[in-house]
Design an enzyme around this catalytic site. Structure first.
Site: not given
Length: 277
Positions: A99, A151, A174, A178, A210, A247-250
């Site tokens: 992961e 990395d 991420d 831009k 997302d 997840t909570r964020f999702e």
């Protein structure tokens, strides 16, 4: 700044749970004497554009304690100097899923608990998240989690054997929105070629994002790559599989109307020179 395993750890301060550590270190003193190194591969090792930025701030007392206690056993500094024996790393011959990028580790811990016969090598550069995942694994008795620091490209290229992975997960990387930063996006043809060389035939590559423009790019790049095939008959996005927790964020994003896309692609059998003609 480099860490040293020979530097004695300072005596523990009397912090309560959730209180940020504010230890004043002497010049040259490692932040976590027995924990993850600040730059395990060394800045001289890799000159390419990186798709991440190391973040080592706001570590709570609980996270620091987990890093100090558990890193020597459950942690892996990605230094590019050796090839890993995954069986020795986990202490068994169970399948291993890599992961890349796990945030604070809540979803990783849930997946590890839901499938104890699958080992998860979770890689990130976010020190608080590393400590949090170690603490979750310890608290819940999850012996099938190992935490990698550094990395993931170096890990794949230098430290893993061919056909050693049974799966690869990249959740909410991420998006680098831009246009001038699109070259920093992880899911690119070169990365997929490298990842495919470390995945067994039939291994599942699972991405989720997302950010819809990035999802479209992922779908395009994966569909065009000869080493992967879409598990969806219509060639599109996949429903969120049950094994990937919400997840909570999702959930907060979905409440705001964000669209989350999952991509499930399978590693196709290796092509011989004759088949490639």
């Amino acid at each position: 700044m480099s860490d040293s395993l020979n530097t004695p750890a300072p005596p523990p301060a009397a912090h309560g749970p959730g209180v940020a550590v504010r230890h004043t270190r002497a010049k040259g003193e490692p932040r976590f004497p027995d924990g993850p190194k600040a730059d395990p591969a060394g800045s001289h090792f890799e000159r390419r554009i990186r798709s991440f930025q190391p973040r080592r701030s706001r570590v709570t007392a609980g996270q620091a304690d987990a890093l100090q206690r558990l890193w020597p056993t459950w942690g892996l500094d990605i230094d590019g100097q050796r090839v890993i024996d995954l069986g020795a790393l986990f202490g068994n011959d169970h399948p291993v899923v890599l992961e890349i990028g796990f945030g604070m580790g809540e979803a990783t811990a849930q997946m590890a608990a839901g499938d104890p016969d699958t080992n998860i090598l979770a890689v990130d550069v976010h020190t608080p998240g590393q400590g949090n995942l170690l603490a979750l694994a310890d608290r819940n008795g999850l012996s099938n989690v190992r935490v990698g620091n550094g990395d993931a490209i170096i890990l794949l290229r230098e430290m893993l054997r061919p056909d050693s992975l049974d799966g690869l997960r990249v959740y909410f990387p991420d998006p680098w929105p831009k246009k001038r930063h699109h070259k920093r996006r992880l899911i690119q043809p070169e990365f997929l070629t490298l990842a495919a060389a470390r995945m067994r035939p039939g291994a599942l590559l699972h991405c989720a994002t997302d950010w819809e423009p990035y999802a479209e790019q992922m779908l395009e790049v994966l569909t065009a790559h000869p080493d992967f095939e879409n598990t969806q008959a219509d060639g599109g996005f996949a429903p969120r599989p049950e094994f990937r927790p919400l997840t909570r964020f999702e959930g907060q994003g979905l409440d705001k109307g964000h669209v989350v896309n999952d991509l499930l692609f399978r590693r196709v059998p290796h092509r011989t020179a004759e088949q490639g003609r």
